[in-house]
Design a protein around this motif. Structure first.
Motif, PDB file in Angstrom:
ATOM      1  N   SER A 270     -19.104  29.066  -8.500  1.00  0.00           N
ATOM      2  CA  SER A 270     -19.221  30.459  -8.928  1.00  0.00           C
ATOM      3  C   SER A 270     -20.600  30.792  -9.479  1.00  0.00           C
ATOM      4  CB  SER A 270     -18.177  30.778  -9.988  1.00  0.00           C
ATOM      5  OG  SER A 270     -18.361  29.944 -11.097  1.00  0.00           O
TER       6      SER A 270
ATOM      7  N   ARG B  12     -17.729  33.192 -16.095  1.00  0.00           N
ATOM      8  CA  ARG B  12     -18.158  34.542 -15.792  1.00  0.00           C
ATOM      9  C   ARG B  12     -16.923  35.420 -15.774  1.00  0.00           C
ATOM     10  NH1 ARG B  12     -21.969  34.403 -10.736  1.00  0.00           N
ATOM     11  NH2 ARG B  12     -23.471  33.011 -11.692  1.00  0.00           N
ATOM     12  N   THR B  14     -15.484  39.498 -15.417  1.00  0.00           N
ATOM     13  CA  THR B  14     -15.873  40.878 -15.149  1.00  0.00           C
ATOM     14  C   THR B  14     -14.960  41.749 -15.971  1.00  0.00           C
ATOM     15  OG1 THR B  14     -14.415  40.790 -13.245  1.00  0.00           O
ATOM     16  CG2 THR B  14     -16.742  40.562 -12.814  1.00  0.00           C
ATOM     17  N   ARG B  15     -15.537  42.758 -16.553  1.00  0.00           N
ATOM     18  CA  ARG B  15     -14.674  43.662 -17.314  1.00  0.00           C
ATOM     19  C   ARG B  15     -15.059  45.079 -16.985  1.00  0.00           C
ATOM     20  NH1 ARG B  15     -16.951  45.948 -21.932  1.00  0.00           N
ATOM     21  NH2 ARG B  15     -18.976  44.958 -22.159  1.00  0.00           N
ATOM     22  N   LYS B  16     -14.085  45.967 -17.121  1.00  0.00           N
ATOM     23  CA  LYS B  16     -14.342  47.358 -16.781  1.00  0.00           C
ATOM     24  C   LYS B  16     -15.180  47.992 -17.870  1.00  0.00           C
ATOM     25  CE  LYS B  16     -10.272  48.352 -14.086  1.00  0.00           C
ATOM     26  NZ  LYS B  16      -8.871  48.509 -14.385  1.00  0.00           N
ATOM     27  N   SER B  17     -16.163  48.734 -17.464  1.00  0.00           N
ATOM     28  CA  SER B  17     -16.894  49.468 -18.486  1.00  0.00           C
ATOM     29  C   SER B  17     -16.225  50.839 -18.600  1.00  0.00           C
ATOM     30  CB  SER B  17     -18.358  49.599 -18.096  1.00  0.00           C
ATOM     31  OG  SER B  17     -18.497  50.646 -17.163  1.00  0.00           O
ATOM     32  N   ARG B  22     -17.136  51.262 -12.760  1.00  0.00           N
ATOM     33  CA  ARG B  22     -18.195  50.251 -12.825  1.00  0.00           C
ATOM     34  C   ARG B  22     -17.713  49.029 -13.579  1.00  0.00           C
ATOM     35  NH1 ARG B  22     -23.496  52.335 -15.097  1.00  0.00           N
ATOM     36  NH2 ARG B  22     -23.842  50.114 -15.277  1.00  0.00           N
ATOM     37  N   ARG B  23     -18.145  47.891 -13.108  1.00  0.00           N
ATOM     38  CA  ARG B  23     -17.717  46.666 -13.768  1.00  0.00           C
ATOM     39  C   ARG B  23     -18.930  45.903 -14.249  1.00  0.00           C
ATOM     40  NH1 ARG B  23     -13.174  43.534 -10.975  1.00  0.00           N
ATOM     41  NH2 ARG B  23     -11.378  44.754 -11.584  1.00  0.00           N
ATOM     42  N   ILE B  24     -18.742  45.281 -15.380  1.00  0.00           N
ATOM     43  CA  ILE B  24     -19.848  44.524 -15.947  1.00  0.00           C
ATOM     44  C   ILE B  24     -19.518  43.042 -15.860  1.00  0.00           C
ATOM     45  CG2 ILE B  24     -21.169  44.086 -18.045  1.00  0.00           C
ATOM     46  CD1 ILE B  24     -20.487  46.888 -18.929  1.00  0.00           C
ATOM     47  N   ARG B  25     -20.478  42.273 -15.430  1.00  0.00           N
ATOM     48  CA  ARG B  25     -20.282  40.821 -15.393  1.00  0.00           C
ATOM     49  C   ARG B  25     -20.857  40.237 -16.670  1.00  0.00           C
ATOM     50  NH1 ARG B  25     -20.644  37.209 -10.323  1.00  0.00           N
ATOM     51  NH2 ARG B  25     -18.419  37.405  -9.970  1.00  0.00           N
ATOM     52  N   GLU B  26     -20.097  39.359 -17.253  1.00  0.00           N
ATOM     53  CA  GLU B  26     -20.555  38.771 -18.508  1.00  0.00           C
ATOM     54  C   GLU B  26     -20.398  37.272 -18.478  1.00  0.00           C
ATOM     55  OE1 GLU B  26     -19.822  41.566 -22.336  1.00  0.00           O
ATOM     56  OE2 GLU B  26     -18.079  40.665 -21.396  1.00  0.00           O
ATOM     57  N   GLU B  27     -21.239  36.581 -19.195  1.00  0.00           N
ATOM     58  CA  GLU B  27     -21.092  35.150 -19.377  1.00  0.00           C
ATOM     59  C   GLU B  27     -20.400  34.931 -20.709  1.00  0.00           C
ATOM     60  OE1 GLU B  27     -22.699  33.044 -16.285  1.00  0.00           O
ATOM     61  OE2 GLU B  27     -23.164  32.021 -18.143  1.00  0.00           O
TER      62      GLU B  27
END
Lengths: 270, 339
Positions: A270, B12, B14-17, B22-27
């Motif tokens: 990933s 990683r 992804t959450r909805k903004s 729109r989706r935000i990818r976060e670590e």
């Protein structure tokens, strides 16, 4: 190779244990098996109804279509029997049970294939065998050694091709958990497609289901060779008898996809 | 047995903004540069609140997850690359996830495991007999797993993880949901396994009494970092919690005074019993007893250790040490010393 043999030994034990469990509920087993036989029959009914109105389908008579249908049904049935339980994969991923699979000293695919072995899936195989037996026993084919060999190899190659389709399509679940419906379009869709001469279909649908999902090699091409007919679409003769090679390539492809998917699950991809 | 160096794992997500689709990818970092070693024969409690990174660490140790960075060796193997080899040498018990076959009787699950691990039949039989005896499985060996009570199932799970004689047994929340008696029985069994068979134990738990009864060493983790690592007794001292000396005196006495290291004195029954809270790094129980004896004749004494819950609470309140190598077991001086 030795590893594959011992893995198979373990697979056998896992499957045997489940079969014992299923046979302990005898009447429910018989009913389920019967249900599977009927499910396979619905396609048969469709074909017979069609032929009560038309004389040929895509240039083929009823006997030829039934041959294709039974070879495809046999291949699908066997594949469903061997790796069918892989459709439980989304549940395995969601509940975290896949972690347990990774903790055992066995290949992940073999474990999953053995996780929910259902002997009732034999029902499809029985129907297909019945129709195949009927078609062949009433035909005037000349039974050469080559024909007999082809008849034995075809369902096996078809089983491998379908199994590969099952595995590759299910692998998508590792990325998108709710992708079972997507997987079903190529598995059950593929089963439907392979039951008919590919001449019935047109355009991109035919190209996709015949060659990308190598559905034409499951029953259509081998059936052409069996009945000694050239492909009306003009495929060269050699192409019609390479199903085992296609099966091998599909298996390799599916194994690669599966390995990649598992790697994704464990986190490097990933 | 286990060697983890700067082990990290992030996910990683992804959450909805808020607006539109729109989706935000976060670590999200689940484990942050964790280092520790576990020697063969140890019993280590790995503790921390929910979401601290315990399970993620366990998954990296057992080869389920591949670390994002860092190095880990278990039984000298790289878990992610040598998953199958490692699987033969370790046993894992997940408290919340079954490794048994739901529809099969327990005995049959054990037989399948014998085939999966390719254990020689005689070894298998011997270990099964031992577990059956010690864990009291006899009454339900032929019952399908789905009909077992949680306590019975757990005993089955532990047996399942031990039949191939693993060198290391990893238990993730083994006592969760068990009643007191089952807990007790399981703990005794594990303690015995550790001392008699020298099987290395690593267990994660919320129940601190598991650690108290079972583990000589505890590793505390929070927000992906090691907060503390060491024997429970030492952590008690280093975290600065007071021990309490309870003295029963011959006759009622006024609250004792002028004892070095004592922070608080509480009296009961007219001063016949006095509870002296003292700081373990400033005085010892023995010195204190001598000092008390000089003031009044003593009838009886006992020492009360601070509760493990308090130790852990204190550790969390304090946050990660700023030492260069937090949580290194072989460097006692930089563990838990207030800066």
């Amino acid at each position: 190779m030795a590893d594959a043999v011992t893995s198979f030994g373990t697979y056998r034990h896992l499957v045997a244990a489940q079969v014992r469990g299923q046979l302990s509920y005898r009447s429910s087993f018989v009913l389920n098996c019967f249900g599977q036989m009927l499910a396979q029959c619905t396609d048969l009914v469709v074909i017979l109804v069609l032929f009560s109105r038309v004389a040929s389908l895509g240039g083929f008579g009823v006997r030829d279509v039934l041959l294709i249908y039974s070879l495809a049904g046999l291949s699908f049935g066997l594949a469903d029997l061997v790796v069918g339980s892989i459709d439980q994969l989304p549940t395995f991923i969601r509940t975290g049970e896949f972690d347990v699979v990774l903790l055992r000293p066995l290949g992940t695919l073999a474990q999953l294939a053995a996780s929910d072995f259902q002997l009732r899936r034999l029902g499809r195989v029985i129907t297909a065998l019945g129709v195949l037996g009927y078609v062949l026993s009433t035909s005037d084919l000349d039974w050469t050694v080559a024909r007999v060999a082809l008849l034995v190899v075809t369902p096996l190659a078809g089983m491998v091709i379908f199994s590969s389709i099952f595995v590759a399509a299910s692998s998508v679940c590792f990325w998108f958990i709710d992708s079972r419906e997507l997987a079903n379009t190529v598995t059950y869709g593929g089963s439907y497609f392979t039951s008919y001469p590919i001449t019935v279909f047109t355009g991109w649908l035919r190209t996709f289901l015949a060659y990308v999902v190598p559905g034409a090699f499951v029953a259509y091409y081998p059936a052409l060779v069996l009945i000694g007919r050239a492909d009306p679409l003009g495929a060269p003769t050699w192409l019609c008898s390479v199903s085992p090679v296609v099966a091998l390539l599909s298996a390799l492809g599916a194994a690669t996809v599966w390995r990649r998917a598992v790697r994704h699950y464990r986190g490097t991809g990933s | 047995m286990i060697e983890a160096t700067e082990l990290s794992r992030s996910f990683r997500v992804t959450r909805k903004s808020g607006r539109r689709l729109r989706r935000i990818r976060e670590e999200v970092v689940a484990v942050r540069s964790v280092s520790f070693t576990v020697e063969a024969g140890e019993a280590v409690g790995y503790i921390g609140p929910n979401g601290a990174g315990k399970s993620t660490t366990i998954k990296m140790l057992t080869g389920i997850l591949v670390p994002t960075s860092g190095r880990v060796r278990v039984c000298g193997l790289d878990p992610s690359r040598q998953r199958i080899d490692l699987a033969r040498r370790i046993g894992v018990v997940f408290g919340q996830r079954s490794q048994l076959w739901w529809d099969l009787p327990l005995a049959e699950s054990f037989q399948l495991l014998r085939h999966i691990y390719r254990t020689p039949p005689s070894d298998h039989a011997e270990r099964l007999e031992e577990c059956t005896e010690l864990l009291g499985l006899k009454g339900f060996l032929t019952t399908p797993v789905r009909q077992l009570s949680l306590g019975q199932r757990m005993r089955g799970e532990v047996t399942a993880a031990l039949l191939h004689a693993p060198e290391l047994l990893v238990l993730d929340e083994p006592t969760i949901g068990l009643d007191l008696e089952s807990k007790q029985r399981l703990r005794e069994f594990l303690a015995e396994l550790n001392t008699r068979r020298r099987t290395t134990l690593v267990l994660t738990t919320h129940a601190l009494d598991d650690i108290e009864r079972l583990c000589r060493r505890m590793l505390v983790i929070d927000r992906g970092r090691v907060l503390a690592d060491g024997p429970l007794e030492r952590l008690r001292v280093e975290v600065g919690l007071e021990r309490t000396l309870v003295v029963d005196l011959e006759r009622p006495t006024a609250p004792l005074r002028g004892l070095a290291g004592v922070v608080e004195v509480r009296t009961e029954t007219d001063g016949r019993r006095q509870r002296l809270s003292f700081q373990a790094d400033r005085t010892t129980a023995a010195a204190l007893i001598t000092a008390v004896a000089r003031q009044a004749p003593i009838h009886d004494v006992s020492v009360v250790e601070p509760e493990i819950d308090d130790v852990v609470r204190r550790l969390y309140a304090r946050g990660p040490t700023t030492a260069e190598h937090p949580g290194r077991f072989d460097a006692p001086n930089d563990v838990l010393r207030a800066p």
